[in-house]
Design a protein around this motif. Structure first.
Motif, PDB file in Angstrom:
ATOM      1  N   ILE A  93     -39.433 -13.586-114.840  1.00 51.74           N
ATOM      2  CA  ILE A  93     -40.650 -13.462-114.045  1.00 51.74           C
ATOM      3  C   ILE A  93     -41.495 -12.313-114.561  1.00 51.74           C
ATOM      4  CG2 ILE A  93     -41.530 -13.125-111.711  1.00 51.74           C
ATOM      5  CD1 ILE A  93     -40.023 -15.745-112.185  1.00 51.74           C
ATOM      6  N   LEU A  94     -40.844 -11.205-114.941  1.00 57.40           N
ATOM      7  CA  LEU A  94     -41.573 -10.067-115.497  1.00 57.40           C
ATOM      8  C   LEU A  94     -42.332 -10.476-116.748  1.00 57.40           C
ATOM      9  CD1 LEU A  94     -39.034  -7.148-115.126  1.00 57.40           C
ATOM     10  CD2 LEU A  94     -41.250  -7.359-114.008  1.00 57.40           C
ATOM     11  N   MET A  95     -41.687 -11.302-117.587  1.00 56.47           N
ATOM     12  CA  MET A  95     -42.329 -11.744-118.821  1.00 56.47           C
ATOM     13  C   MET A  95     -43.594 -12.523-118.501  1.00 56.47           C
ATOM     14  SD  MET A  95     -40.818 -14.283-121.749  1.00 56.47           S
ATOM     15  CE  MET A  95     -40.736 -15.643-120.601  1.00 56.47           C
ATOM     16  N   LEU A  96     -43.493 -13.477-117.549  1.00 59.55           N
ATOM     17  CA  LEU A  96     -44.649 -14.295-117.210  1.00 59.55           C
ATOM     18  C   LEU A  96     -45.718 -13.453-116.524  1.00 59.55           C
ATOM     19  CD1 LEU A  96     -45.897 -17.081-117.228  1.00 59.55           C
ATOM     20  CD2 LEU A  96     -44.749 -17.573-115.062  1.00 59.55           C
ATOM     21  N   PHE A  97     -45.273 -12.533-115.650  1.00 63.17           N
ATOM     22  CA  PHE A  97     -46.220 -11.659-114.970  1.00 63.17           C
ATOM     23  C   PHE A  97     -46.995 -10.812-115.966  1.00 63.17           C
ATOM     24  CE2 PHE A  97     -46.662  -7.527-112.478  1.00 63.17           C
ATOM     25  CZ  PHE A  97     -47.901  -7.885-111.967  1.00 63.17           C
ATOM     26  N   ARG A 112     -48.691 -21.837-110.587  1.00 60.89           N
ATOM     27  CA  ARG A 112     -49.080 -22.273-109.242  1.00 60.89           C
ATOM     28  C   ARG A 112     -47.889 -22.393-108.305  1.00 60.89           C
ATOM     29  NH1 ARG A 112     -53.113 -27.339-110.860  1.00 60.89           N
ATOM     30  NH2 ARG A 112     -54.233 -26.259-112.528  1.00 60.89           N
ATOM     31  N   ASP A 113     -46.701 -22.157-108.815  1.00 63.48           N
ATOM     32  CA  ASP A 113     -45.502 -22.277-107.998  1.00 63.48           C
ATOM     33  C   ASP A 113     -45.520 -21.218-106.888  1.00 63.48           C
ATOM     34  OD1 ASP A 113     -42.806 -21.869-107.011  1.00 63.48           O
ATOM     35  OD2 ASP A 113     -42.103 -23.061-108.709  1.00 63.48           O
ATOM     36  N   PRO A 114     -45.461 -21.625-105.612  1.00 67.10           N
ATOM     37  CA  PRO A 114     -45.529 -20.651-104.512  1.00 67.10           C
ATOM     38  C   PRO A 114     -44.448 -19.581-104.579  1.00 67.10           C
ATOM     39  CG  PRO A 114     -45.816 -22.880-103.677  1.00 67.10           C
ATOM     40  CD  PRO A 114     -45.405 -23.015-105.115  1.00 67.10           C
ATOM     41  N   LYS A 115     -43.214 -19.970-104.967  1.00 67.57           N
ATOM     42  CA  LYS A 115     -42.140 -18.990-105.063  1.00 67.57           C
ATOM     43  C   LYS A 115     -42.425 -17.966-106.155  1.00 67.57           C
ATOM     44  CE  LYS A 115     -38.447 -21.995-103.311  1.00 67.57           C
ATOM     45  NZ  LYS A 115     -37.141 -22.640-103.612  1.00 67.57           N
ATOM     46  N   LEU A 116     -42.954 -18.476-107.290  1.00 65.39           N
ATOM     47  CA  LEU A 116     -43.290 -17.574-108.385  1.00 65.39           C
ATOM     48  C   LEU A 116     -44.403 -16.620-107.977  1.00 65.39           C
ATOM     49  CD1 LEU A 116     -43.135 -16.613-111.322  1.00 65.39           C
ATOM     50  CD2 LEU A 116     -44.725 -18.439-111.915  1.00 65.39           C
ATOM     51  N   LEU A 117     -45.423 -17.129-107.306  1.00 63.88           N
ATOM     52  CA  LEU A 117     -46.542 -16.296-106.870  1.00 63.88           C
ATOM     53  C   LEU A 117     -46.064 -15.196-105.921  1.00 63.88           C
ATOM     54  CD1 LEU A 117     -49.283 -19.030-106.280  1.00 63.88           C
ATOM     55  CD2 LEU A 117     -49.166 -17.374-108.159  1.00 63.88           C
ATOM     56  N   GLN A 118     -45.098 -15.526-105.077  1.00 65.03           N
ATOM     57  CA  GLN A 118     -44.553 -14.532-104.153  1.00 65.03           C
ATOM     58  C   GLN A 118     -43.814 -13.432-104.911  1.00 65.03           C
ATOM     59  OE1 GLN A 118     -41.522 -15.983-101.449  1.00 65.03           O
ATOM     60  NE2 GLN A 118     -42.202 -14.601 -99.825  1.00 65.03           N
ATOM     61  N   ILE A 119     -43.031 -13.827-105.922  1.00 67.51           N
ATOM     62  CA  ILE A 119     -42.296 -12.846-106.721  1.00 67.51           C
ATOM     63  C   ILE A 119     -43.256 -11.976-107.522  1.00 67.51           C
ATOM     64  CG2 ILE A 119     -40.629 -12.574-108.604  1.00 67.51           C
ATOM     65  CD1 ILE A 119     -39.310 -15.167-107.630  1.00 67.51           C
ATOM     66  N   VAL A 120     -44.277 -12.613-108.130  1.00 69.60           N
ATOM     67  CA  VAL A 120     -45.273 -11.871-108.900  1.00 69.60           C
ATOM     68  C   VAL A 120     -45.982 -10.855-108.014  1.00 69.60           C
ATOM     69  CG1 VAL A 120     -47.494 -12.071-110.068  1.00 69.60           C
ATOM     70  CG2 VAL A 120     -45.637 -13.632-110.658  1.00 69.60           C
ATOM     71  N   GLU A 121     -46.316 -11.253-106.800  1.00 67.77           N
ATOM     72  CA  GLU A 121     -46.995 -10.343-105.886  1.00 67.77           C
ATOM     73  C   GLU A 121     -46.105  -9.159-105.528  1.00 67.77           C
ATOM     74  OE1 GLU A 121     -50.001  -8.685-103.780  1.00 67.77           O
ATOM     75  OE2 GLU A 121     -50.099 -10.448-105.098  1.00 67.77           O
ATOM     76  N   ARG A 122     -44.814  -9.436-105.394  1.00 71.64           N
ATOM     77  CA  ARG A 122     -43.874  -8.349-105.090  1.00 71.64           C
ATOM     78  C   ARG A 122     -43.804  -7.354-106.242  1.00 71.64           C
ATOM     79  NH1 ARG A 122     -38.150  -7.907-106.020  1.00 71.64           N
ATOM     80  NH2 ARG A 122     -37.247  -6.304-104.683  1.00 71.64           N
ATOM     81  N   PHE A 123     -43.680  -7.864-107.475  1.00 74.41           N
ATOM     82  CA  PHE A 123     -43.635  -6.975-108.629  1.00 74.41           C
ATOM     83  C   PHE A 123     -44.934  -6.197-108.779  1.00 74.41           C
ATOM     84  CE2 PHE A 123     -40.351  -9.969-110.623  1.00 74.41           C
ATOM     85  CZ  PHE A 123     -39.306  -9.179-110.197  1.00 74.41           C
TER      86      PHE A 123
END
Length: 314
Positions: A52-56, A134-145
């Motif tokens: 996720i960090l990589m994509l973020f 656009r994945d909601p779970k991914l967006l939530q994780i990205v927002e947290r980071f």
């Protein structure tokens, strides 16, 4: 008593570390490594979140390009998306050991960093094509980071108000911790590692009468109790205060027990020697420790101050 093994990165390992930092966004990782504030703000799980960090990092890189067109030299284009010298310099700025290398090594490092930026852009395009952005779970994780990175940046901004530890502070720490420096000891300890559930009264009784670990190993083997024989080297800095003195009183080859999580270690001291560290050699290490400690104190005080001003509802 728990073990605290030291991890030493060789030059070869530092190269591997740099590659990971390049790909996954070194700034995001380094800001959480620098100060131990994870208990206050909710630390990152690097293993689960590294993809996720990589994509973020890649999405952030793309967003920055959209917000402000770079006017500096273009080094490469990936399907029309520019990678600039400014981006490369930012990547190198946070690379592990980037300032330690020779000219030849720095050139290789720059090429490695540029390749990583290209790889990141290629991966971003494919991730977007698969609609992962656009994945909601991914967006939530990205927002947290993102929130954690901003919070850590705020805490780091307080560092500018901190002064370098004075000579008096360094001297005071050196003098008050002789076990770490002037009276530092190195202990070679032979061990039989067994599961904690196997450590019972019979083993304790046998250790009272055994004269060596070899006798204990034979006794364990006869009773089908599994064990692993090993030998580790500790310094007085690795062990809790007072333990070194207790081991020293026992002397060589006397048996004792150390606890290590779900394992018990049947131990015998094989060698104890002095290994002092001079004040001069310890100064840089002490300065880093004291500065990090001050930063943790500042962070804790700032969190307490802001919590007192905030309206909290549970």
């Amino acid at each position: 008593m728990s073990r605290r093994p030291a991890v030493i990165a060789s030059r070869k390992n530092r190269k591997c570390i740099r590659e990971v930092c390049f790909i996954y966004g070194s700034r995001i990782l380094s800001c959480f490594e620098r100060f131990d504030c994870k208990h206050a703000i909710g630390g990152i799980s690097r293993i689960k979140g590294i993809g996720i960090l990589m994509l973020f990092a890649a999405i952030s890189l793309s967003a920055c390009g959209d917000q402000k067109k770079q006017t500096n030299k273009v080094l490469a284009r990936v399907d029309g998306n520019e990678i600039t010298a400014l981006q490369l310099e930012a990547e190198l700025q946070h690379a592990v050991g980037a300032t330690e290398e020779s000219d030849v090594q720095r050139k290789a490092l720059r090429k490695q960093a540029l390749d990583a930026l290209i790889n990141r852009q290629v991966l971003l395009k494919e991730a977007v094509r698969n609609k992962l952005d656009r994945d909601p779970k991914l967006l939530q994780i990205v927002e947290r980071f993102k929130t954690q990175a901003i919070v850590q940046a705020y805490l780091e901004s307080k560092e500018g108000n901190l002064s370098k530890p004075s000579k008096a502070e360094v001297d005071a720490y050196y003098e008050s911790h002789p076990e770490l420096f002037a009276h530092r000891k190195v202990l070679d300890i032979e061990q039989l590692v067994i599961a904690a559930q196997d450590f019972n009264g019979d083993i304790k009784s046998q250790m009272d009468t055994a004269t060596s670990l070899n006798q204990m190993a034979t006794w364990l083997k006869k009773r089908g109790i599994p064990y692993v024989k090993t030998q580790l080297t500790y310094t007085s800095a690795d062990l809790p205060a007072g333990i070194v003195g207790e081991i020293k009183k026992l002397g060589k080859n006397h048996l004792f027990v150390m606890e290590d999580g779900k394992q018990d270690l049947l131990c015998a001291l094989t060698e104890l020697r002095d290994s002092p560290i001079t004040r001069e050699a310890a100064t840089a290490q002490i300065e880093r420790y004291l500065l990090n400690k001050k930063m943790q104190e500042v962070a804790a005080a700032e969190i307490a101050r802001l919590r007192s001003l905030a309206k909290l509802e549970y």
